[in-house]
Design a protein around this motif. Structure first.
Motif, PDB file in Angstrom:
ATOM      1  N   ASP A 179       0.965  -0.644   0.217  1.00 13.94           N
ATOM      2  CA  ASP A 179       0.127   0.174  -0.067  1.00 13.94           C
ATOM      3  C   ASP A 179       0.972   1.247   0.203  1.00 13.94           C
ATOM      4  O   ASP A 179       0.507   2.101   0.809  1.00 13.94           O
ATOM      5  CB  ASP A 179      -0.961   0.220   1.065  1.00 13.94           C
ATOM      6  N   TRP A 180       1.902   0.832  -0.945  1.00 13.01           N
ATOM      7  CA  TRP A 180       2.752   2.181  -1.014  1.00 13.01           C
ATOM      8  C   TRP A 180       2.363   3.697  -1.145  1.00 13.01           C
ATOM      9  O   TRP A 180       2.530   4.594  -0.331  1.00 13.01           O
ATOM     10  CB  TRP A 180       3.566   2.628  -2.559  1.00 13.01           C
ATOM     11  N   ASN A 181       1.283   4.103  -1.662  1.00 11.93           N
ATOM     12  CA  ASN A 181       0.340   5.177  -1.297  1.00 11.93           C
ATOM     13  C   ASN A 181       0.196   5.965  -0.468  1.00 11.93           C
ATOM     14  O   ASN A 181       0.915   7.103   0.413  1.00 11.93           O
ATOM     15  CB  ASN A 181      -0.789   5.760  -2.292  1.00 11.93           C
ATOM     16  N   GLU A 182      -0.560   4.915   0.512  1.00 12.24           N
ATOM     17  CA  GLU A 182      -0.981   5.477   2.094  1.00 12.24           C
ATOM     18  C   GLU A 182       0.029   4.964   2.801  1.00 12.24           C
ATOM     19  O   GLU A 182       0.586   5.941   3.973  1.00 12.24           O
ATOM     20  CB  GLU A 182      -1.638   4.046   2.322  1.00 12.24           C
ATOM     21  N   VAL A 183       0.873   4.119   2.315  1.00 11.67           N
ATOM     22  CA  VAL A 183       1.921   4.012   3.727  1.00 11.67           C
ATOM     23  C   VAL A 183       3.503   5.259   3.331  1.00 11.67           C
ATOM     24  O   VAL A 183       3.645   6.048   4.362  1.00 11.67           O
ATOM     25  CB  VAL A 183       3.078   3.087   3.434  1.00 11.67           C
ATOM     26  N   ALA A 184       3.210   5.933   1.881  1.00 21.41           N
ATOM     27  CA  ALA A 184       4.332   7.815   1.848  1.00 21.41           C
ATOM     28  C   ALA A 184       4.094   8.221   2.518  1.00 21.41           C
ATOM     29  O   ALA A 184       4.324   9.130   2.990  1.00 21.41           O
ATOM     30  CB  ALA A 184       4.522   7.103   0.212  1.00 21.41           C
ATOM     31  N   GLN A 185       2.693   8.477   2.253  1.00 18.60           N
ATOM     32  CA  GLN A 185       2.105  10.048   2.632  1.00 18.60           C
ATOM     33  C   GLN A 185       1.651  10.056   4.013  1.00 18.60           C
ATOM     34  O   GLN A 185       1.870  11.371   5.250  1.00 18.60           O
ATOM     35  CB  GLN A 185       0.165  10.228   2.305  1.00 18.60           C
ATOM     36  N   LEU A 186       1.664   8.573   5.079  1.00 20.12           N
ATOM     37  CA  LEU A 186       1.824   8.338   6.489  1.00 20.12           C
ATOM     38  C   LEU A 186       2.865   9.238   6.562  1.00 20.12           C
ATOM     39  O   LEU A 186       3.133   9.705   7.856  1.00 20.12           O
ATOM     40  CB  LEU A 186       0.804   7.273   7.256  1.00 20.12           C
ATOM     41  N   SER A 187       4.174   8.285   6.031  1.00 19.90           N
ATOM     42  CA  SER A 187       5.340   8.279   6.596  1.00 19.90           C
ATOM     43  C   SER A 187       5.849  10.109   6.190  1.00 19.90           C
ATOM     44  O   SER A 187       6.569  10.737   7.153  1.00 19.90           O
ATOM     45  CB  SER A 187       6.033   7.651   6.133  1.00 19.90           C
ATOM     46  N   LEU A 188       5.654  11.013   5.486  1.00 21.00           N
ATOM     47  CA  LEU A 188       5.304  12.348   4.508  1.00 21.00           C
ATOM     48  C   LEU A 188       4.937  12.906   6.509  1.00 21.00           C
ATOM     49  O   LEU A 188       5.679  13.682   6.674  1.00 21.00           O
ATOM     50  CB  LEU A 188       5.712  12.778   4.211  1.00 21.00           C
TER      51      LEU A 188
END
Length: 275
Positions: A179-188
């Motif tokens: 779930d890269w899109n979700e993980v990337a936004q949360l991580s940012l």
């Protein structure tokens, strides 16, 4: 070369003003109980409307957004948080950016050394991937289970051995995250909240600049000023040999080393190669 304390304070005031403006521009008059009035040339509330809601002068509020050297009290910050309808994480971020007590040369210049006891504990965890992140999310230590799941961090050097760099610029790591899109936004959003303590630090600025240049998603999302504090979450890993793995990520502060985080990934599911 490290920036002077004056340069760091200036960078911090600018970050504070940018955050205020971003939160003001996302609100509508209706959301805060104000009439829409005449046609608006800019999105969101006007500065004078926020000043009215917070009970401060318009000129003074404008100086805050402009990054001028004015020092809001805790009461004023609380009033601004209410006026801008900030979430608890956003409120904490606002207070962090305004707190000059964090502007300490030791905070920026001290080296990061993982405690020996923590390294021994990580090495002893055989079934749980675990690693340690520094204040800038550099990967400082990891165990064999983490290597098996995520790859050998020891093969990376410099800025490449950084979790944000991996998430946004590594094709291999991107493919691992189901779930890269979700993980990337949360991580940012989590990274931005953490980075508020180090506004003006040249290492942070270099990393952020590098990500802005090399990731279209980071370039688009960073200006949104999203912040969140989330100590645990669930992530799905599409492993090339193990198939789909699911982990609960637990994010713990290392109290004796400010800014250091201990990440433990507890397996929840192994489902082979399917979805």
């Amino acid at each position: 070369m490290y920036k002077s304390q004056a340069e760091k304070r200036e960078a911090r005031r600018k970050a504070f003003g940018d955050f205020l403006r971003s939160r003001r521009e996302r609100l509508t008059p209706a959301a805060v109980g104000l009439p829409a009035g005449f046609r608006r040339r800019t999105p969101g509330l006007r500065r004078e409307e926020v000043a009215l809601l917070a009970g401060v002068g318009t000129a003074w509020y404008t100086w805050l957004e402009q990054g001028r050297d004015v020092r809001p009290s805790a009461d004023v910050l609380s009033a601004l948080a209410v006026a801008l309808m900030l979430s608890p994480d956003e409120r904490r971020h606002l207070f962090t950016l305004a707190d000059r007590s964090f502007l300490n040369a030791d905070t920026f210049n001290s080296s990061e050394t993982v405690p020996d006891a923590l390294i021994r504990m990580i090495d002893g965890m055989k079934a749980q991937p675990a690693y340690v992140l520094g204040r800038r999310w550099d990967i400082l230590a990891w165990n064999a289970a983490a290597v098996h799941v995520f790859g050998d961090f020891g093969q990376l050097e410099g800025d490449a051995r950084n979790m944000m760099h991996l998430i946004f610029t590594s094709e291999r790591h991107r493919n691992l995250l189901k779930d890269w899109n979700e993980v990337a936004q949360l991580s940012l959003a989590m990274f931005r909240a953490d980075s508020a303590l180090y506004v003006g630090d040249t290492d942070f600025e270099r990393l952020i600049g590098l990500l802005m240049e090399n990731s279209a998603e980071f370039f688009a999302w960073w200006p949104r000023q999203d912040v969140v504090q989330q100590p645990s979450t669930v992530k799905r890993i599409q492993h090339p040999s193990e198939g789909l793995l699911e982990f609960e990520y637990l994010n713990l502060d290392v109290t004796q080393s400010p800014g250091m985080r201990f990440i433990v990934c507890t397996p929840r599911m192994v489902s082979g190669h399917g979805d």
